[in-house]
Design a protein around this motif. Structure first.
Motif, PDB file in Angstrom:
ATOM      1  N   GLY A  41       0.699  -1.245   0.349  1.00  0.00           N
ATOM      2  CA  GLY A  41      -0.165  -0.190  -0.097  1.00  0.00           C
ATOM      3  C   GLY A  41       0.973   1.466   0.082  1.00  0.00           C
ATOM      4  O   GLY A  41       2.631   1.151   0.288  1.00  0.00           O
ATOM      5  N   GLY A  42       0.326   2.279  -0.464  1.00  0.00           N
ATOM      6  CA  GLY A  42       0.612   3.553  -0.362  1.00  0.00           C
ATOM      7  C   GLY A  42       0.206   4.833  -0.886  1.00  0.00           C
ATOM      8  O   GLY A  42      -0.617   4.833  -0.904  1.00  0.00           O
ATOM      9  N   LEU A  43       0.501   6.150  -0.879  1.00  0.00           N
ATOM     10  CA  LEU A  43      -0.071   6.857  -1.841  1.00  0.00           C
ATOM     11  C   LEU A  43       0.436   6.771  -2.854  1.00  0.00           C
ATOM     12  O   LEU A  43       2.096   6.907  -3.672  1.00  0.00           O
ATOM     13  N   VAL A  44      -0.587   7.348  -4.140  1.00  0.00           N
ATOM     14  CA  VAL A  44      -0.359   7.181  -5.326  1.00  0.00           C
ATOM     15  C   VAL A  44      -1.206   8.152  -5.833  1.00  0.00           C
ATOM     16  O   VAL A  44      -2.477   8.671  -5.689  1.00  0.00           O
TER      17      VAL A  44
ATOM     18  N   LEU B 257      -0.684   0.397  -8.169  1.00  0.00           N
ATOM     19  CA  LEU B 257      -0.445   0.102  -7.261  1.00  0.00           C
ATOM     20  C   LEU B 257      -0.516  -1.445  -7.422  1.00  0.00           C
ATOM     21  O   LEU B 257      -1.113  -1.953  -7.497  1.00  0.00           O
ATOM     22  N   SER B 258       0.402  -1.887  -6.728  1.00  0.00           N
ATOM     23  CA  SER B 258       0.735  -3.554  -6.485  1.00  0.00           C
ATOM     24  C   SER B 258       0.847  -4.184  -5.577  1.00  0.00           C
ATOM     25  O   SER B 258       1.333  -3.819  -4.768  1.00  0.00           O
TER      26      SER B 258
ATOM     27  N   ASN C  29      -4.799  -0.463 -11.513  1.00  0.00           N
ATOM     28  CA  ASN C  29      -4.380   0.287 -12.220  1.00  0.00           C
ATOM     29  C   ASN C  29      -5.565   1.430 -12.315  1.00  0.00           C
ATOM     30  O   ASN C  29      -6.925   1.092 -11.633  1.00  0.00           O
ATOM     31  N   SER C  30      -5.223   2.130 -13.138  1.00  0.00           N
ATOM     32  CA  SER C  30      -5.670   3.919 -13.296  1.00  0.00           C
ATOM     33  C   SER C  30      -6.874   4.053 -11.822  1.00  0.00           C
ATOM     34  O   SER C  30      -7.871   4.223 -12.286  1.00  0.00           O
ATOM     35  N   LEU C  31      -5.636   4.222 -10.757  1.00  0.00           N
ATOM     36  CA  LEU C  31      -6.671   4.521  -9.653  1.00  0.00           C
ATOM     37  C   LEU C  31      -6.967   5.908  -9.728  1.00  0.00           C
ATOM     38  O   LEU C  31      -7.153   6.762  -9.644  1.00  0.00           O
ATOM     39  N   LYS C  32      -8.325   5.937  -8.829  1.00  0.00           N
ATOM     40  CA  LYS C  32      -9.489   6.760  -8.450  1.00  0.00           C
ATOM     41  C   LYS C  32      -9.161   7.565  -7.180  1.00  0.00           C
ATOM     42  O   LYS C  32      -9.166   6.285  -6.164  1.00  0.00           O
ATOM     43  N   PRO C  33      -9.381   8.598  -6.645  1.00  0.00           N
ATOM     44  CA  PRO C  33      -9.910   9.024  -5.050  1.00  0.00           C
ATOM     45  C   PRO C  33     -10.575   8.118  -4.415  1.00  0.00           C
ATOM     46  O   PRO C  33     -10.272   7.735  -3.332  1.00  0.00           O
ATOM     47  N   GLU C  34     -11.458   7.154  -5.229  1.00  0.00           N
ATOM     48  CA  GLU C  34     -12.316   6.788  -4.720  1.00  0.00           C
ATOM     49  C   GLU C  34     -11.812   5.207  -4.008  1.00  0.00           C
ATOM     50  O   GLU C  34     -12.581   4.187  -3.893  1.00  0.00           O
TER      51      GLU C  34
ATOM     52  N   THR D 106      -4.071   5.166  -0.529  1.00  0.00           N
ATOM     53  CA  THR D 106      -4.282   6.403  -0.557  1.00  0.00           C
ATOM     54  C   THR D 106      -4.386   6.888  -1.700  1.00  0.00           C
ATOM     55  O   THR D 106      -3.116   7.089  -2.859  1.00  0.00           O
ATOM     56  N   VAL D 107      -5.125   7.519  -2.832  1.00  0.00           N
ATOM     57  CA  VAL D 107      -5.236   7.779  -4.276  1.00  0.00           C
ATOM     58  C   VAL D 107      -5.112   9.360  -3.634  1.00  0.00           C
ATOM     59  O   VAL D 107      -6.015   9.737  -3.748  1.00  0.00           O
ATOM     60  N   SER D 108      -4.744  10.321  -4.012  1.00  0.00           N
ATOM     61  CA  SER D 108      -4.871  12.176  -3.930  1.00  0.00           C
ATOM     62  C   SER D 108      -3.397  12.378  -4.637  1.00  0.00           C
ATOM     63  O   SER D 108      -2.097  12.069  -4.423  1.00  0.00           O
TER      64      SER D 108
END
Length: 126
Positions: A8-11, A17-18, A83-88, A123-125
């Motif tokens: 996990g992490g911030l992206v 993320l994997s 992939n294609s991560l969203k804030p939600e 966290t997607v931000s």
């Protein structure tokens, strides 16, 4: 039987993320596995799963086409490629496993799973 998530992490939005879920004290070979997530103030929801015997997969509509689930039996580890991560997509992500049924299909119904990891924050931000 213990499951430990990592990765996990911030992206940023649109990034990837994997996540990994390593099992110890047993083998995941004959277990159905699932990934779940819980956002603040929300219920834990199913994201993806894989059946025990033939690796049939299933995805929640919200992640279909963006997430993939895979298993490496030599490493006793399950992965969730996002992939294609969203804030939600921001949430704590948990992996889970069960040796009860789910042999040729899988489910993202929480009560179907007996073993859970401690979770990893995504966290997607921007």
């Amino acid at each position: 039987f213990r499951l430990v998530e990592s990765g996990g992490g911030l992206v940023q939005p649109g990034g990837s993320l994997s996540l990994s879920c390593a099992a110890s004290g047993g083998t995941l070979d004959r277990y159905a596995v699932g990934w779940f997530r819980q956002a603040p103030g929300k219920e834990r929801e199913g994201v993806s799963c894989m059946s025990a015997y033939d690796d049939t997969t299933h995805f929640a509509d919200s992640v279909k086409g963006r997430f993939t689930i895979s298993r490496d039996k030599t490493k006793n580890t399950v992965y969730l490629q996002m992939n294609s991560l969203k804030p939600e997509d921001t949430a704590v992500y948990y992996c889970a496993a069960t040796g009860r049924g789910l042999h040729y299909y899988c489910s993202i119904w929480r009560p179907a799973y007996d073993y859970w990891g401690q979770g990893t924050q995504v966290t997607v931000s921007s």
